[in-house]
Scaffold this motif. Sequence first.
Motif, PDB file in Angstrom:
ATOM      1  N   ASP A 205       0.874  -1.176   0.000  1.00  0.00           N
ATOM      2  CA  ASP A 205       0.000   0.000   0.000  1.00  0.00           C
ATOM      3  C   ASP A 205       0.907   1.220   0.000  1.00  0.00           C
ATOM      4  O   ASP A 205       1.662   1.448   0.951  1.00  0.00           O
ATOM      5  N   GLY A 206       0.846   2.006  -1.085  1.00  0.00           N
ATOM      6  CA  GLY A 206       1.700   3.186  -1.152  1.00  0.00           C
ATOM      7  C   GLY A 206       1.592   3.861  -2.502  1.00  0.00           C
ATOM      8  O   GLY A 206       0.705   3.559  -3.304  1.00  0.00           O
ATOM      9  N   THR A 207       2.490   4.777  -2.777  1.00  0.00           N
ATOM     10  CA  THR A 207       2.503   5.451  -4.064  1.00  0.00           C
ATOM     11  C   THR A 207       2.894   4.457  -5.158  1.00  0.00           C
ATOM     12  O   THR A 207       3.548   3.435  -4.879  1.00  0.00           O
ATOM     13  N   PRO A 208       2.513   4.729  -6.413  1.00  0.00           N
ATOM     14  CA  PRO A 208       2.925   3.822  -7.492  1.00  0.00           C
ATOM     15  C   PRO A 208       4.426   3.587  -7.540  1.00  0.00           C
ATOM     16  O   PRO A 208       4.875   2.458  -7.754  1.00  0.00           O
ATOM     17  N   ARG A 209       5.217   4.634  -7.330  1.00  0.00           N
ATOM     18  CA  ARG A 209       6.670   4.478  -7.396  1.00  0.00           C
ATOM     19  C   ARG A 209       7.198   3.581  -6.286  1.00  0.00           C
ATOM     20  O   ARG A 209       8.155   2.836  -6.485  1.00  0.00           O
ATOM     21  N   ALA A 210       6.562   3.646  -5.119  1.00  0.00           N
ATOM     22  CA  ALA A 210       7.008   2.823  -4.002  1.00  0.00           C
ATOM     23  C   ALA A 210       6.540   1.375  -4.134  1.00  0.00           C
ATOM     24  O   ALA A 210       7.219   0.452  -3.675  1.00  0.00           O
ATOM     25  N   VAL A 211       5.389   1.188  -4.769  1.00  0.00           N
ATOM     26  CA  VAL A 211       4.772  -0.144  -4.805  1.00  0.00           C
ATOM     27  C   VAL A 211       5.254  -0.978  -5.981  1.00  0.00           C
ATOM     28  O   VAL A 211       5.532  -2.185  -5.842  1.00  0.00           O
ATOM     29  N   LEU A 212       5.363  -0.372  -7.153  1.00  0.00           N
ATOM     30  CA  LEU A 212       5.623  -1.144  -8.374  1.00  0.00           C
ATOM     31  C   LEU A 212       7.113  -1.408  -8.553  1.00  0.00           C
ATOM     32  O   LEU A 212       7.734  -0.980  -9.527  1.00  0.00           O
ATOM     33  N   THR A 213       7.677  -2.154  -7.630  1.00  0.00           N
ATOM     34  CA  THR A 213       9.082  -2.528  -7.689  1.00  0.00           C
ATOM     35  C   THR A 213       9.255  -3.816  -8.481  1.00  0.00           C
ATOM     36  O   THR A 213       8.316  -4.615  -8.608  1.00  0.00           O
ATOM     37  N   PRO A 214      10.439  -4.054  -9.041  1.00  0.00           N
ATOM     38  CA  PRO A 214      10.664  -5.322  -9.740  1.00  0.00           C
ATOM     39  C   PRO A 214      10.383  -6.531  -8.859  1.00  0.00           C
ATOM     40  O   PRO A 214       9.843  -7.545  -9.328  1.00  0.00           O
ATOM     41  N   GLU A 215      10.722  -6.415  -7.574  1.00  0.00           N
ATOM     42  CA  GLU A 215      10.512  -7.553  -6.668  1.00  0.00           C
ATOM     43  C   GLU A 215       9.021  -7.849  -6.483  1.00  0.00           C
ATOM     44  O   GLU A 215       8.593  -9.006  -6.527  1.00  0.00           O
ATOM     45  N   LEU A 216       8.216  -6.795  -6.289  1.00  0.00           N
ATOM     46  CA  LEU A 216       6.791  -7.025  -6.102  1.00  0.00           C
ATOM     47  C   LEU A 216       6.146  -7.536  -7.382  1.00  0.00           C
ATOM     48  O   LEU A 216       5.317  -8.458  -7.344  1.00  0.00           O
ATOM     49  N   LEU A 217       6.502  -6.959  -8.518  1.00  0.00           N
ATOM     50  CA  LEU A 217       5.919  -7.398  -9.789  1.00  0.00           C
ATOM     51  C   LEU A 217       6.243  -8.867 -10.042  1.00  0.00           C
ATOM     52  O   LEU A 217       5.405  -9.615 -10.552  1.00  0.00           O
ATOM     53  N   ALA A 218       7.438  -9.280  -9.681  1.00  0.00           N
ATOM     54  CA  ALA A 218       7.813 -10.683  -9.867  1.00  0.00           C
ATOM     55  C   ALA A 218       7.066 -11.584  -8.898  1.00  0.00           C
ATOM     56  O   ALA A 218       6.545 -12.643  -9.286  1.00  0.00           O
ATOM     57  N   GLU A 219       6.981 -11.165  -7.639  1.00  0.00           N
ATOM     58  CA  GLU A 219       6.366 -12.021  -6.617  1.00  0.00           C
ATOM     59  C   GLU A 219       4.858 -12.126  -6.780  1.00  0.00           C
ATOM     60  O   GLU A 219       4.289 -13.223  -6.677  1.00  0.00           O
ATOM     61  N   VAL A 220       4.180 -10.987  -7.018  1.00  0.00           N
ATOM     62  CA  VAL A 220       2.721 -10.984  -7.043  1.00  0.00           C
ATOM     63  C   VAL A 220       2.164 -11.332  -8.418  1.00  0.00           C
ATOM     64  O   VAL A 220       1.213 -12.106  -8.537  1.00  0.00           O
ATOM     65  N   PHE A 221       2.771 -10.769  -9.471  1.00  0.00           N
ATOM     66  CA  PHE A 221       2.234 -10.952 -10.820  1.00  0.00           C
ATOM     67  C   PHE A 221       3.014 -11.971 -11.655  1.00  0.00           C
ATOM     68  O   PHE A 221       2.548 -12.390 -12.710  1.00  0.00           O
ATOM     69  N   GLY A 222       4.220 -12.313 -11.203  1.00  0.00           N
ATOM     70  CA  GLY A 222       5.041 -13.252 -11.964  1.00  0.00           C
ATOM     71  C   GLY A 222       5.533 -12.675 -13.276  1.00  0.00           C
ATOM     72  O   GLY A 222       5.643 -13.403 -14.269  1.00  0.00           O
ATOM     73  N   ILE A 223       5.829 -11.367 -13.296  1.00  0.00           N
ATOM     74  CA  ILE A 223       6.240 -10.721 -14.535  1.00  0.00           C
ATOM     75  C   ILE A 223       7.495  -9.888 -14.339  1.00  0.00           C
ATOM     76  O   ILE A 223       7.846  -9.502 -13.230  1.00  0.00           O
ATOM     77  N   ARG A 224       8.151  -9.606 -15.473  1.00  0.00           N
ATOM     78  CA  ARG A 224       9.142  -8.548 -15.577  1.00  0.00           C
ATOM     79  C   ARG A 224       8.450  -7.358 -16.216  1.00  0.00           C
ATOM     80  O   ARG A 224       7.515  -7.521 -17.008  1.00  0.00           O
TER      81      ARG A 224
END
Length: 243
Positions: A205-224
């Motif tokens: 939960d945060g700003t787009p810049r804080a939330v959309l990290t490579p680590e989160l995108l990989a862990e939650v969405f399974g994407i680069r």
Amino acid sequence: MTLLEIDALTVRRGTQTVLENATLNVAPGECVGLIGPNGAGKSTLLRAALGLIPATGHSSLAALPPAARARAAAWLPQSREIAWGVSVAHLVALAQNGDEAAPQVAAAMARMDVARFAARPATALSGGEQARVLIARALAQDTPLLLADEPTAGLDPAHQIACMRVFESLAVEGRAVVTSLHDLGLAARHCSRLVVLSRGRIVADGTPRAVLTPELLAEVFGIRAFALETADGLVVQPLGGIV
């Protein structure tokens, strides 16, 4: 001041927990994007917050009597079906007890670029045009808070952007929007805050810049994804799955 207070909101279907201990406050001036993969609990969170499905925990909206809830928040569900061939103006005016002359009706139709369809039967429009009419109806309710479930689905790119700009403008006016989105690019550029759900739980939960990290995108969405700060804001484009 908050327009929505959710605390430990939990939804179970039989023995399965589909939303677990969701806690979230939304203040005036926020455009909040709910993001997450299919089945993460985004629609469930919105519906439970409105008291449309059984839940435990607390939601300030669900605790209100129906009439007060309708004055506090407008709801745009994921379903886009229009069953009756009433005029577009009449359909939008249902948000104002059928008063087609209400200024909120004209303003909402102008915002969603459907004023030129005012006299046409709503069922005669394309799917994307009908979606914009239904968004206009929600806007015409003229509430402090709008909850929208995948509002940009079925819209062409220009109207997707226009819709999100309308939501941004509502926040600037001192209202608030909570909307579920699958398009990470739209979420990154137009939301002031992102809430990420995964397997029924809020995981960020945060700003787009804080939330959309490579680590989160990989862990939650399974994407680069490709991400770049531009003059138009943060641009995020998924590139491919994690192998």
